[in-house]
Design a protein around this motif. Structure first.
Motif, PDB file in Angstrom:
ATOM      1  N   UNK A  31      34.298  37.132  58.705  1.00  0.00           N
ATOM      2  CA  UNK A  31      34.182  38.003  57.537  1.00  0.00           C
ATOM      3  C   UNK A  31      32.796  38.627  57.419  1.00  0.00           C
ATOM      4  N   UNK A  32      32.809  39.828  56.864  1.00  0.00           N
ATOM      5  CA  UNK A  32      31.596  40.446  56.342  1.00  0.00           C
ATOM      6  C   UNK A  32      31.906  40.835  54.899  1.00  0.00           C
ATOM      7  N   UNK A  33      30.882  41.139  54.148  1.00  0.00           N
ATOM      8  CA  UNK A  33      31.066  41.418  52.732  1.00  0.00           C
ATOM      9  C   UNK A  33      30.358  42.708  52.359  1.00  0.00           C
ATOM     10  N   UNK A  34      30.984  43.455  51.464  1.00  0.00           N
ATOM     11  CA  UNK A  34      30.388  44.681  50.942  1.00  0.00           C
ATOM     12  C   UNK A  34      30.481  44.656  49.423  1.00  0.00           C
ATOM     13  N   UNK A  35      29.349  44.847  48.761  1.00  0.00           N
ATOM     14  CA  UNK A  35      29.334  44.980  47.308  1.00  0.00           C
ATOM     15  C   UNK A  35      29.455  46.454  46.979  1.00  0.00           C
ATOM     16  N   UNK A  36      30.549  46.830  46.319  1.00  0.00           N
ATOM     17  CA  UNK A  36      30.860  48.246  46.130  1.00  0.00           C
ATOM     18  C   UNK A  36      30.696  48.708  44.687  1.00  0.00           C
ATOM     19  N   UNK A  37      30.088  47.874  43.833  1.00  0.00           N
ATOM     20  CA  UNK A  37      29.738  48.301  42.493  1.00  0.00           C
ATOM     21  C   UNK A  37      30.826  48.068  41.466  1.00  0.00           C
ATOM     22  N   UNK A  38      30.594  48.630  40.277  1.00  0.00           N
ATOM     23  CA  UNK A  38      31.550  48.519  39.181  1.00  0.00           C
ATOM     24  C   UNK A  38      32.669  49.533  39.380  1.00  0.00           C
ATOM     25  N   UNK A  39      33.903  49.095  39.192  1.00  0.00           N
ATOM     26  CA  UNK A  39      35.050  49.942  39.508  1.00  0.00           C
ATOM     27  C   UNK A  39      35.869  50.239  38.247  1.00  0.00           C
ATOM     28  N   UNK A  40      35.935  51.512  37.809  1.00  0.00           N
ATOM     29  CA  UNK A  40      36.844  51.866  36.714  1.00  0.00           C
ATOM     30  C   UNK A  40      38.287  51.647  37.161  1.00  0.00           C
ATOM     31  N   UNK A  41      39.114  51.090  36.269  1.00  0.00           N
ATOM     32  CA  UNK A  41      40.481  50.741  36.610  1.00  0.00           C
ATOM     33  C   UNK A  41      41.471  51.721  36.013  1.00  0.00           C
ATOM     34  N   UNK A  42      42.548  51.965  36.743  1.00  0.00           N
ATOM     35  CA  UNK A  42      43.534  52.958  36.343  1.00  0.00           C
ATOM     36  C   UNK A  42      44.191  52.622  35.008  1.00  0.00           C
ATOM     37  N   UNK A  43      44.395  51.338  34.723  1.00  0.00           N
ATOM     38  CA  UNK A  43      45.052  50.931  33.482  1.00  0.00           C
ATOM     39  C   UNK A  43      44.062  50.647  32.362  1.00  0.00           C
ATOM     40  N   UNK A  44      42.795  50.959  32.592  1.00  0.00           N
ATOM     41  CA  UNK A  44      41.786  50.799  31.565  1.00  0.00           C
ATOM     42  C   UNK A  44      40.781  49.720  31.878  1.00  0.00           C
ATOM     43  N   UNK A  45      39.566  49.924  31.414  1.00  0.00           N
ATOM     44  CA  UNK A  45      38.500  48.961  31.641  1.00  0.00           C
ATOM     45  C   UNK A  45      37.803  49.173  32.972  1.00  0.00           C
ATOM     46  N   UNK A  46      36.831  48.324  33.224  1.00  0.00           N
ATOM     47  CA  UNK A  46      36.034  48.392  34.449  1.00  0.00           C
ATOM     48  C   UNK A  46      35.888  46.992  35.023  1.00  0.00           C
ATOM     49  N   UNK A  47      36.081  46.873  36.314  1.00  0.00           N
ATOM     50  CA  UNK A  47      35.885  45.602  37.016  1.00  0.00           C
ATOM     51  C   UNK A  47      34.469  45.602  37.572  1.00  0.00           C
ATOM     52  N   UNK A  48      33.595  44.708  37.086  1.00  0.00           N
ATOM     53  CA  UNK A  48      32.193  44.770  37.496  1.00  0.00           C
ATOM     54  C   UNK A  48      31.924  44.102  38.837  1.00  0.00           C
ATOM     55  N   UNK A  49      30.923  44.614  39.497  1.00  0.00           N
ATOM     56  CA  UNK A  49      30.357  43.999  40.697  1.00  0.00           C
ATOM     57  C   UNK A  49      31.420  43.603  41.716  1.00  0.00           C
ATOM     58  N   UNK A  50      32.204  44.581  42.117  1.00  0.00           N
ATOM     59  CA  UNK A  50      33.299  44.341  43.051  1.00  0.00           C
ATOM     60  C   UNK A  50      32.757  44.066  44.453  1.00  0.00           C
ATOM     61  N   UNK A  51      33.325  43.078  45.073  1.00  0.00           N
ATOM     62  CA  UNK A  51      32.991  42.744  46.462  1.00  0.00           C
ATOM     63  C   UNK A  51      34.268  42.752  47.285  1.00  0.00           C
TER      64      UNK A  51
END
Length: 397
Positions: A31-51
């Motif tokens: 595995x490798x990992x990428x931190x891709x930031x906070x992600x706005x979600x289609x059904x509302x809200x934001x998922x923070x610090x997505x990896x």
């Protein structure tokens, strides 16, 4: 002693873990990992610090034009090829298609596969640590859609320096993401293989998949979704195992199961014993698949990903399913399995006929194995992969 208790005693396995997810501190493997930031979600809200956890094979060309994205199905992960071993509980699920001289020739192509957002093999999901807390997300994990998963993958591509994938390839839930890539990012996809999937989940699919979700949620070990740190044997492994049994019956065909098992008893067991009834061979087969899954997967991810499949519709926010298909400009290779009872051939036909960019009409994979044919019939899948790569090479944007 009731029959269920007799079966449990007979199997006599060690208590399964509360979750089979990869956790921080476990062996990383490939595995490798990428931190891709906070992600706005289609059904509302934001998922923070997505990896996202991911793997790659081959070398990215200087012009970035040889990148290919491979999308896994519900209980798959980024380990597309390679042996099981430290950090990887299962061998690659498309291993015979990826590598030097194979359909996905890694001497030519830079192959990327990510563990899907919401998954449990290193990407942000219910078993992952919640930012700002020492605890897993658990019950607080938000609802996701296929569009959210693809949005996260697009950010991964940015980090890898991939402006455009020559091809995106996927079957089943991975086929949903492949089609979503073509609809959402036509400037970033050369061609797409859309295999053994649908453009929008049907009532039958939602019904079957909702029953699996209910099996997990009904397990006393679910604890409202906050079970990840409980001791072995105290998670929702019974519900997850039942969900897997239900799902596996949709992955195979009635004919194959009957030909393979019929009404044979499991070796050494007697289903007709009035005092200690044993299992039929097909029951043992389903028990085996359930047992394997609960040791390598997370019940919360199973619920989150199955829910995303239930809400899947390429036409969401695009004017409806048919309108969205008609608007796809990315060349599509569309294929279904003739014996598939989870995503019947009619689902693939709908995509092939209503997407103007379909090349060559509907392709049919002939298999006795049902939906699992998209994993097993590699001799028929390989030419589809090769054709998709050729189309992607021609369509360089």
């Amino acid at each position: 002693m009731d029959v269920g208790a007799q079966v449990t005693a007979r199997i006599h396995r060690p208590d399964p873990p509360a979750t089979g997810a990869w956790r921080e501190g476990d062996p990383v493997g490939e595995r490798r990992f990428a931190d891709v930031g906070d992600l706005p979600l289609q059904l509302g809200g934001t998922l923070p610090q997505v990896r996202l956890a991911f793997q790659t094979w081959g070398t990215l060309a200087p012009d970035g034009g040889n990148a290919v994205l491979v999308e896994h199905a519900l209980t798959g992960d980024a380990h597309v090829t390679g042996a099981a071993g430290e950090g990887h509980p299962t061998p690659g699920w498309w291993g015979t298609l990826v590598g030097p001289g194979r359909a996905l020739d890694t001497d030519r192509w830079f192959v990327v596969a990510a563990n899907v957002l919401g998954g449990c093999q290193g990407s942000t999901g219910p078993a992952a640590r919640r930012p700002g807390s020492s605890r897993p997300w658990g019950s607080a994990f938000p609802r996701l859609t296929v569009a959210d998963q693809v949005a996260a993958e697009a950010r991964l591509a940015d980090q890898l320096g991939v402006r455009r994938f020559a091809a995106v390839l996927g079957g089943s839930m991975g086929g949903m993401r492949s089609l979503e890539w073509a609809a959402a990012h036509p400037d970033r996809v050369g061609a797409a293989l859309v295999l053994a999937t649908c453009a929008a989940s049907s009532a039958d699919q939602i019904g079957a998949q909702s029953a699996q979700i209910t099996a997990v949620l009904s397990d006393p070990g679910w604890h409202g979704g906050d079970y990840h740190d409980r001791p072995d044997g105290h998670g929702p492994h019974r519900g997850l195992g039942l969900a897997r049994r239900l799902a596996h019956l949709t992955y195979r065909t009635a004919h194959e199961l009957d030909e393979r098992f019929g009404r044979m008893p499991q070796v050494g067991e007697d289903p007709w014993d009035p005092d200690a009834p044993g299992r039929f061979a097909v029951q043992s087969y389903l028990d085996h698949h359930a047992e394997k899954l609960v040791h390598r997967f997370d019940a919360g991810s199973y619920v989150a990903l199955t829910d995303a499949m239930n809400t899947w519709d390429v036409g969401l926010a695009r004017g409806g399913t048919d309108a969205a298909l008609a608007a796809v400009t990315v060349p599509l290779v569309v294929a279904g399995v003739d014996s598939d009872r989870l995503y019947p051939l009619a689902d693939s036909r709908r995509i092939a006929e209503r997407a103007a960019a379909t090349v060559g009409g509907l392709r049919t994979v002939r298999s006795p194995y049902g939906h699992d044919g998209f994993l097993l019939e590699v001799d028929q899948i390989a030419p589809l992969v090769t054709e998709t790569l050729r189309l992607g090479s021609l369509n360089r944007g």
